[in-house]
Write an enzyme that holds these catalytic residues in place. Structure first.
Site, PDB file in Angstrom:
ATOM      1  N   HIS A   1      73.054  62.211  87.377  1.00 39.36           N
ATOM      2  CA  HIS A   1      73.859  63.417  87.514  1.00 39.36           C
ATOM      3  C   HIS A   1      74.099  63.686  88.993  1.00 39.36           C
ATOM      4  O   HIS A   1      73.196  64.093  89.709  1.00 39.36           O
ATOM      5  CB  HIS A   1      73.151  64.601  86.860  1.00 39.36           C
TER       6      HIS A   1
ATOM      7  N   ASP B   1      77.327  59.887  83.869  1.00 33.97           N
ATOM      8  CA  ASP B   1      76.661  61.159  84.157  1.00 33.97           C
ATOM      9  C   ASP B   1      76.286  61.805  82.828  1.00 33.97           C
ATOM     10  O   ASP B   1      77.150  62.046  81.986  1.00 33.97           O
ATOM     11  CB  ASP B   1      77.607  62.063  84.947  1.00 33.97           C
TER      12      ASP B   1
ATOM     13  N   SER C   1      77.839  69.863  90.214  1.00 34.75           N
ATOM     14  CA  SER C   1      77.649  70.326  88.856  1.00 34.75           C
ATOM     15  C   SER C   1      78.361  71.658  88.639  1.00 34.75           C
ATOM     16  O   SER C   1      79.557  71.770  88.883  1.00 34.75           O
ATOM     17  CB  SER C   1      76.140  70.415  88.595  1.00 34.75           C
TER      18      SER C   1
END
Length: 533
Positions: free
Chosen positions: A503, A476, A248
């Site tokens: 995610h 995602d 991320s």
């Protein structure tokens, strides 16, 4: 809601709050800080910071040559599930301002899982955020890494970036009572007076952080300084090169480390990529589109389950959802906790659950409770995202998240752009639409931030970088698949596709994915071209 991170830890990726729309727009990058309106869209701006050397002499040498005093993790990570006989914790000292190395310093908390066999190097990890603790991430995943081949040969290290978690000083700007007060209020008034009130609140956050942390520290919280901290960590670990695993927002750290220190990267995996070159407005819209897609996938599953509060027709699920949660505006649902469940917390709870299918059950149960006027499960999901424990104490994640993203790129300050964005977000993510749209949008905290940005959106250029890997998930909700494609092109990296609605995906048990990534980390064999899992 960028996440701030992965589903295993409180999710805080990168939130851009457009309160006039009642939305938490997940992001994972940090393209927001204070510039004029013409800065929006400057995605080709070159990097602000030049490459710095790794000195063996001179004023930075004492940082690079320090050695970590390793000890027990009992105090730093008391609640983790990790093998104590292989786990160590310690601290690394870094200058707050690298241009003033004789000035104030920060102390970074570090967790190390030692290799089971002869160590051949170090794998530095970052779970995302900004603002999420890498020590907590390692404390929660060290037992898993200890069972993996990666943990046989590599020391696996996590750290709390400057201002985060157990690093000192840690960013804490608002009291627990202030956080509760903001969450309890419905920020849905888009009249001129309502927009002014929202912006007054957002401006106050920066002033509170300035008073609590000081101007110099706030000015050096961004990714630009964190990448140099990683290089100091590399030196303190006695390594010529590092292996890196970022999730991320951690992919933004990884990409910019590769750009500044390309020859110090042996191997790098970036999963759930942030596109460092993206326009901030486009980024927010894409992320909201991703969350609506994830909501639709959740709803399609929910309507097949007995007692789903969204009915039996997936085509009407969004309609039924907004009817249910909009009823909370001005009338919080009852909870065992005296706070009750506000409309904003219901939206936050929903976003939290959309990060991974493993959380869908809790959202399904929470929505069913709402039909009976109860909000306990939804409030717990919202608290998980917000970093509030059962005693009412908040962690530092949200304050650090805001402070970091506000120096990581240009703020959106142009009034016409804010108004168009408000309308576009309601269109692309209707499940988050509070129904109070007026064509007016409020500027967030970064538009009023008291220090300027230290980075600008730009395409990454990393000559001399070894072959790296980018993992991108098709659905995602927080970091769009296209962002991974773009980052892979910028880094000339091997792109791996994971099909799913979640995610991030690597090292979560899928052998189609984990096997090739493990081989890459151990012997530098890249995954096959076009690998899809």
């Amino acid at each position: 809601m960028t996440t701030r991170s992965r589903a295993r830890v409180p999710l805080v990726l990168a939130v851009v709050v457009v309160v006039g729309a009642g939305l938490l727009a997940a992001c994972s990058s940090s393209h927001v800080a204070r510039l004029g309106p013409d800065a929006v869209g400057s995605s080709t701006t070159s990097s602000v910071s030049a490459t710095r050397p790794s000195p063996t002499s001179g004023p930075l040498a004492r940082f690079y040559t320090q050695r970590i005093a390793w000890g027990s993790c009992a105090e730093m990570a008391p609640d983790g599930d990790y093998p104590p006989d292989r786990s160590d914790c310690g601290r690394v000292t870094v200058p707050i301002d690298y241009n003033r190395p004789d000035g104030a310093t920060a102390s970074l908390a570090v967790f190390r899982l030692r290799a089971a066999k002869q160590s051949t190097g170090v794998l530095v990890t970052n779970p995302g955020g900004p603002g999420v603790s890498g020590v907590d991430y390692m404390a929660g995943t060290a037992a898993q890494f200890a069972r993996e081949p990666v943990g046989d040969s590599l020391d696996v290290v996590g750290f709390d970036p400057r201002g985060v978690g157990r690093s000192t000083p840690a960013v804490r700007c608002r009291t627990d009572a202030q956080r509760d007060e903001v969450r309890a209020k419905d920020w849905v008034d888009t009249s001129p007076a309502g927009i002014a009130a929202t912006e007054q609140r957002n401006a106050a956050v920066g002033q509170e952080c300035l008073a609590a942390m000081g101007r110099d520290f706030l000015a050096h919280l961004g990714t630009s300084d964190v990448v140099d901290d990683i290089d100091v960590l590399r030196g303190a670990l006695g390594q010529q090169q590092v292996n890196y695993l970022g999730y991320s927002y951690g992919t933004l750290i990884g990409a910019r480390y590769a750009e500044r220190h390309p020859t110090r990267v042996r191997a790098m995996i970036n999963d759930g990529a942030v596109d460092p070159s993206t326009d901030p407005v486009d980024d927010i819209v894409a992320q909201n589109t991703g969350f609506q897609r994830a909501f639709d996938d959740f709803a399609a599953d929910c309507v097949t389950q007995r007692g789903c509060a969204l009915g039996t027709d997936p085509a009407r699920a969004t309609e039924r959802y907004v009817t249910l949660v909009r009823s909370l505006i001005g009338r919080p649902a009852s909870t065992r906790d005296p706070r009750g469940l506000s409309y904003g917390d219901a939206i936050t709870a929903t976003g939290q659950a959309l990060y991974a299918p493993s959380l869908w059950k809790y959202l399904r149960d929470g929505l069913a409770e709402l039909t009976d006027g109860r909000g306990d499960t939804m409030l717990r999901l919202a608290d998980l995202y917000e970093g509030r424990d059962r005693s009412g104490r908040y962690d530092t994640t949200a304050d650090a998240f805001t402070a970091i993203r506000c120096v990581d790129g240009p703020a959106i300050t142009d009034r016409a752009t804010l108004d168009r964005l408000d309308t576009e977000l309601r269109r692309t993510a209707p499940f988050r639409d509070d129904g109070r749209g007026s064509g007016r949008g409020a500027a967030d905290e970064c538009a009023f931030w008291p220090v300027p940005p230290t980075s600008q959106p730009h395409r990454i250029s990393a000559p001399g970088l070894a072959t790296t890997v980018v993992v991108s998930t098709t659905d995602d909700p927080a970091t769009p698949y296209a962002a991974g494609v773009s980052l892979a092109r910028q880094l000339n990296a091997r792109l791996v596709t994971f099909r799913g609605t979640q995610h991030t995906a690597s090292f979560e048990g899928d052998q189609c994915l984990d096997g090739p990534l493990t081989r890459y980390l151990l012997d530098l064999t890249p995954p096959a071209e076009g690998l899809t899992c």
